[in-house]
Scaffold this active site. Structure first.
Site, PDB file in Angstrom:
ATOM      1  N   PRO A  57     -72.243  48.535  35.237  1.00  0.00           N
ATOM      2  CA  PRO A  57     -70.889  48.041  35.009  1.00  0.00           C
ATOM      3  C   PRO A  57     -70.217  47.644  36.324  1.00  0.00           C
ATOM      4  CG  PRO A  57     -71.278  50.038  33.739  1.00  0.00           C
ATOM      5  CD  PRO A  57     -72.448  49.873  34.669  1.00  0.00           C
ATOM      6  N   GLU A  58     -69.659  46.435  36.339  1.00  0.00           N
ATOM      7  CA  GLU A  58     -68.925  45.944  37.491  1.00  0.00           C
ATOM      8  C   GLU A  58     -67.471  45.752  37.090  1.00  0.00           C
ATOM      9  OE1 GLU A  58     -70.889  42.877  39.816  1.00  0.00           O
ATOM     10  OE2 GLU A  58     -72.767  43.215  38.734  1.00  0.00           O
ATOM     11  N   LYS A  82     -64.297  49.831  40.384  1.00  0.00           N
ATOM     12  CA  LYS A  82     -65.102  50.303  39.261  1.00  0.00           C
ATOM     13  C   LYS A  82     -64.579  51.617  38.676  1.00  0.00           C
ATOM     14  CE  LYS A  82     -69.281  48.188  41.244  1.00  0.00           C
ATOM     15  NZ  LYS A  82     -70.688  48.427  41.645  1.00  0.00           N
ATOM     16  N   ARG A 130     -80.639  46.056  47.104  1.00  0.00           N
ATOM     17  CA  ARG A 130     -80.534  45.501  45.758  1.00  0.00           C
ATOM     18  C   ARG A 130     -81.313  44.196  45.649  1.00  0.00           C
ATOM     19  NH1 ARG A 130     -76.456  47.367  42.811  1.00  0.00           N
ATOM     20  NH2 ARG A 130     -77.874  46.735  41.151  1.00  0.00           N
TER      21      ARG A 130
END
Length: 267
Positions: free
Chosen positions: A2-3, A59, A249
């Site tokens: 979730p961003e 977030k 990432r």
């Protein structure tokens, strides 16, 4: 993961399901998602309290009660949903908040990498969010440019560093950099003034529709819509996309239209 757009969507869920309502019952089904507070303490702090407001910073999601504040972070797999109290709980429903006869807020998380915190007063809220940079949706251009200019790391790594800018994750950073025609490995403090302005503008242009969608939408005209295809190509110049790792990432970018720092004739 979730961003910012996802968490803004969860804020809408929290607002529509619980705001203005009294927390009738708190059921902790897994204490592994609680941080700095026990199940009994959470129940005693929130049961009988009215949810008076909702906020999001990066977030993080905050549920205000006029007293204690519940803070939620969704890690890699967390989500928030509104259900009927009679609906069977799913295996990954960790904490249930019954707020009406027909409404129950559920914190669902498979991997339990983050979870729930309880702030007893505003100083606790400030302490818990102290490591967060300015929110990516509300930061002004001057603050954004100053934050980037003060870091020497690679541009993508800086963008997803929550202490620099709160809310951006892997998909958003790749999408924004692609739109701004900047390579992920560009040193953040090496951007020219026009590049910094363009990056800020494209961040705003990316966040607005993503927030409206409640996610980073995989549209055909977006990098996100092509990054997971078997043979991904840039939707703008049709060059084959590359995958590298930046900041630990997986990073997807286009060598055809994302300029390198040493390029002349910058676009």
């Amino acid at each position: 993961m979730p961003e910012l757009p996802d968490v803004e969507g969860f804020r809408n869920v929290l607002q529509s399901c619980a705001q203005g309502r009294v927390v009738r019952r708190v059921e902790v089904r897994d204490t592994g998602v609680l941080h700095g507070v026990g199940a009994r303490q959470l129940r005693e702090a929130l049961e009988g309290r009215r949810v008076t407001g909702t906020e999001r910073h990066g977030k993080w999601l905050l549920a205000r009660t006029g007293g204690p504040t519940l803070l939620l972070h969704f890690g890699m797999t967390g989500r928030l949903l509104c259900a009927h109290p009679d609906d069977p709980a799913e295996p990954h429903d960790r904490v249930l908040f019954t707020v009406a006869r027909d409404r129950q807020l559920r914190y669902r998380d498979q991997r339990k990498l983050q979870g729930l915190w309880l702030a007893h007063d505003e100083s606790d809220v400030v302490r818990l969010l102290a490591g967060q940079g300015p929110d990516a949706l509300t930061v002004d251009r001057a603050e954004f440019e100053a934050a980037l200019a003060s870091h020497r790391g690679r541009l993508k790594a800086v963008l997803i560093d929550q202490s620099v800018l709160a809310g951006l994750g892997n998909l958003l950073a790749d999408e924004i950099l692609w739109r701004a025609r900047l390579r992920p490995g560009t040193p953040a403090d090496a951007l020219t003034a026009p590049e910094s302005r363009r990056l800020y503008t494209e961040m705003r242009r990316t966040l607005r529709p993503a927030v409206a969608a409640g996610r980073v939408p995989p549209r055909d005209t977006w990098l996100t819509g092509h990054r997971d295809t078997p043979d991904p190509h840039c939707p703008r110049c049709h060059t084959a996309l590359r995958r590298t790792r930046v900041g630990g990432r997986t990073t997807v970018w286009c060598p055809g239209c994302q300029a390198a720092p040493s390029d002349t004739g910058r676009r």
